[in-house]
Design a protein around this motif. Structure first.
Motif, mmCIF file in Angstrom:
data_model
loop_
_atom_site.group_PDB
_atom_site.id
_atom_site.type_symbol
_atom_site.label_atom_id
_atom_site.label_comp_id
_atom_site.label_asym_id
_atom_site.label_seq_id
_atom_site.Cartn_x
_atom_site.Cartn_y
_atom_site.Cartn_z
ATOM 1 N N PRO A 168 36.841 40.684 26.994
ATOM 2 C CA PRO A 168 35.794 40.418 27.992
ATOM 3 C C PRO A 168 36.306 39.534 29.123
ATOM 4 C CG PRO A 168 35.398 39.151 26.003
ATOM 5 C CD PRO A 168 36.510 40.094 25.680
ATOM 6 N N TYR A 169 35.814 39.807 30.315
ATOM 7 C CA TYR A 169 36.178 38.975 31.465
ATOM 8 C C TYR A 169 35.060 39.031 32.497
ATOM 9 C CZ TYR A 169 37.675 43.405 33.647
ATOM 10 O OH TYR A 169 37.724 44.679 34.150
ATOM 11 N N ALA A 170 35.103 38.098 33.420
ATOM 12 C CA ALA A 170 34.064 37.995 34.451
ATOM 13 C C ALA A 170 34.399 38.896 35.629
ATOM 14 C CB ALA A 170 33.933 36.545 34.923
ATOM 15 N N GLU A 171 33.378 39.548 36.167
ATOM 16 C CA GLU A 171 33.546 40.347 37.375
ATOM 17 C C GLU A 171 32.221 40.385 38.124
ATOM 18 O OE1 GLU A 171 34.778 44.240 36.175
ATOM 19 O OE2 GLU A 171 32.824 44.804 35.374
ATOM 20 N N ARG A 172 32.312 40.580 39.424
ATOM 21 C CA ARG A 172 31.105 40.665 40.243
ATOM 22 C C ARG A 172 30.664 42.124 40.332
ATOM 23 N NH1 ARG A 172 29.394 36.801 43.682
ATOM 24 N NH2 ARG A 172 29.125 38.207 45.453
ATOM 25 N N ARG A 173 29.385 42.341 40.064
ATOM 26 C CA ARG A 173 28.847 43.689 40.042
ATOM 27 C C ARG A 173 27.495 43.754 40.749
ATOM 28 N NH1 ARG A 173 30.022 48.079 36.877
ATOM 29 N NH2 ARG A 173 32.032 47.971 35.795
ATOM 30 N N GLU A 276 27.783 37.677 39.244
ATOM 31 C CA GLU A 276 28.857 37.686 38.253
ATOM 32 C C GLU A 276 28.300 37.960 36.862
ATOM 33 O OE1 GLU A 276 32.424 34.920 38.342
ATOM 34 O OE2 GLU A 276 31.326 34.104 36.626
ATOM 35 N N VAL A 277 28.983 38.836 36.145
ATOM 36 C CA VAL A 277 28.629 39.132 34.763
ATOM 37 C C VAL A 277 29.886 39.038 33.902
ATOM 38 C CG1 VAL A 277 26.684 40.640 35.311
ATOM 39 C CG2 VAL A 277 28.980 41.614 35.116
ATOM 40 N N ILE A 278 29.678 38.882 32.617
ATOM 41 C CA ILE A 278 30.768 38.997 31.664
ATOM 42 C C ILE A 278 30.715 40.409 31.104
ATOM 43 C CG2 ILE A 278 31.787 38.140 29.526
ATOM 44 C CD1 ILE A 278 31.888 36.161 31.836
ATOM 45 N N ALA A 279 31.780 41.171 31.314
ATOM 46 C CA ALA A 279 31.842 42.558 30.866
ATOM 47 C C ALA A 279 32.786 42.661 29.677
ATOM 48 C CB ALA A 279 32.320 43.462 32.000
ATOM 49 N N GLY A 280 32.367 43.402 28.656
ATOM 50 C CA GLY A 280 33.232 43.556 27.496
ATOM 51 C C GLY A 280 32.702 44.592 26.529
ATOM 52 N N GLU A 281 33.573 45.031 25.622
ATOM 53 C CA GLU A 281 33.187 45.982 24.588
ATOM 54 C C GLU A 281 32.555 45.244 23.414
ATOM 55 O OE1 GLU A 281 35.984 48.869 23.180
ATOM 56 O OE2 GLU A 281 36.987 49.011 25.131
ATOM 57 N N PHE A 291 27.115 44.139 29.661
ATOM 58 C CA PHE A 291 27.236 43.130 30.715
ATOM 59 C C PHE A 291 26.248 42.012 30.422
ATOM 60 C CE2 PHE A 291 28.025 47.333 32.635
ATOM 61 C CZ PHE A 291 29.352 47.170 32.991
ATOM 62 N N HIS A 292 26.724 40.796 30.428
ATOM 63 C CA HIS A 292 25.872 39.635 30.191
ATOM 64 C C HIS A 292 25.907 38.715 31.406
ATOM 65 C CE1 HIS A 292 26.779 40.596 25.784
ATOM 66 N NE2 HIS A 292 25.484 40.800 25.951
ATOM 67 N N GLY A 293 24.747 38.260 31.804
ATOM 68 C CA GLY A 293 24.676 37.348 32.932
ATOM 69 C C GLY A 293 23.280 37.319 33.525
ATOM 70 N N ASP A 294 22.995 36.290 34.300
ATOM 71 C CA ASP A 294 21.670 36.121 34.899
ATOM 72 C C ASP A 294 21.346 37.214 35.901
ATOM 73 O OD1 ASP A 294 19.253 34.429 35.433
ATOM 74 O OD2 ASP A 294 20.151 34.393 37.447
ATOM 75 N N VAL A 295 22.379 37.861 36.457
ATOM 76 C CA VAL A 295 22.144 38.893 37.464
ATOM 77 C C VAL A 295 21.299 40.028 36.893
ATOM 78 C CG1 VAL A 295 24.326 40.080 36.931
ATOM 79 C CG2 VAL A 295 23.232 40.433 39.135
#
Length: 362
Positions: A168-173, A276-281, A291-295
């Motif tokens: 998992p890593y952070a990315e803007r979506r 920004e979200v944390i994306a991961g399997e 995807f996890h995050g307030d967005v």
């Protein structure tokens, strides 16, 4: 209309070419394995055989791949082929394997690679069995990949296949939450089964515009579609912003069919946000990209706010600042919206297309 069709075609051609590159690699491997299986004793014999069998494998695979990819990408998405959607996964898999296997068999029987290189041969029982087996295996694998990609989405499938989100890593979506207007009342009138068919028809009708805008369908939640882009993909040609209007245009073009079939023309409302979200399997038995995050929560709240402010499409100021709305898109400042469940208000805009003379009202 011509511009839209050409854009769809360009996207499909890009996918077609990616499959052709994959087919060439598979063909080279096929030629190498086949050449090694029929080569005589000695390294020299093996080398000579490989120098012939590998180019033949590439040529044959490109021909097979062009037919199979052409059917998958250009033929099956047509409305006339939607009857396949009603068949079970296993039935479609078997049917496609038989059809594509027949294509592979026809290519092998025609020996285009051999003819091009001037080494046409007559198959004996052993070499024919080897060729048929080695062609059916990649065909079955390709069909399974197409079917799996259709279940989870092409980009999600490729991300899972390549292990892009294994760590998992952070990315803007960008996230676009799209809701079918009045679905509760429609369900009450139509009944549960017909309401399901109605939503399925809506989701099917907007699939091509989403593909055109290169959006990833993250999930379906009841009568809602959640679409996402990494920031760079969403910003390009303002895809994240244009997608909603392309979806509405597709439904408007298909309005007569919906009225005749369900007695209603579907309408959509939506909200767009960037963050920004944390994306991961996740998962073991069934793996998925999450995807996890307030967005995510904020976009959902913005979509709910469309009913309160009387606007079909709301976009956050952060999303619009990144996109730079194109000339045909007009915005109306809604100020700082207080969203339920959120302490801090969020600056947002009502978004409309310039072919409307007034703000779109719910």
């Amino acid at each position: 209309m011509i511009a839209t069709l050409s854009a769809v075609t360009r996207e499909r051609l890009r996918r077609f070419m990616r499959i052709m590159r994959m087919a060439a690699i598979i063909g080279a491997g096929f030629g190498a394995v086949y050449g090694g299986a029929i080569a005589g004793p000695g390294a020299r014999s093996l080398l000579v055989t490989l120098l012939i069998s590998i180019p033949i494998g590439v040529i044959d695979a490109l021909l097979m791949g062009s037919w199979i990819a052409g059917i998958e990408i250009f033929l099956l998405p047509r409305a006339s082929m939607r009857w396949l959607d009603a068949l079970p996964f296993a039935a479609v898999f078997i049917l496609k394997t038989l059809v594509y296997g027949a294509i592979a068999g026809a290519v092998l029987a025609g020996q285009p690679g051999e003819r091009l290189l001037g080494v046409v041969t007559v198959y004996n029982a052993r070499t024919l069995l080897i060729a048929v087996f080695l062609s059916l295996v990649p065909v079955a694998v390709m069909v399974m990949m197409f079917q799996a990609a259709g279940l989870v989405g092409y980009r999600t499938f490729m991300a899972l296949l390549l292990g892009k989100y294994r760590r998992p890593y952070a990315e803007r979506r960008f996230f676009l939450f799209v809701d079918v207007v009045g679905s509760t009342a429609i369900a009450e009138r139509l009944g549960a089964l017909e309401a399901h068919r109605f939503l399925a028809a809506v989701f099917s009708a907007v699939a091509e515009p989403i593909e055109l805008c290169r959006g990833e369908i993250y999930q379906y939640v009841g009568d809602e579609i959640v679409i996402t882009w990494v920031e760079a993909d969403g910003v390009a040609d303002a895809r994240a912003l244009r997608c909603f209007f392309a979806m509405r245009a597709a439904l408007a073009a298909d309005a007569n069919r919906f009225v005749q079939r369900f007695g209603v023309q579907p309408e959509l409302r939506a909200a767009l946000h960037l963050g920004e979200v944390i994306a991961g399997e996740v998962g073991q038995v069934r793996r998925a990209i999450v995807f996890h995050g307030d967005v995510m929560n904020t976009t959902g709240r913005l979509e709910q706010a469309t009913r309160e402010v009387g606007c079909f499409f709301i976009a956050s100021a952060e999303a619009l600042a990144s996109l730079g709305p194109p000339p045909e898109i007009r915005t109306h400042d809604l100020g700082a919206l207080a969203l339920r469940g959120r302490v801090e208000p969020i600056h947002a805009f009502c978004v409309e297309h310039s072919d409307r003379s007034a703000l779109e009202r719910a």
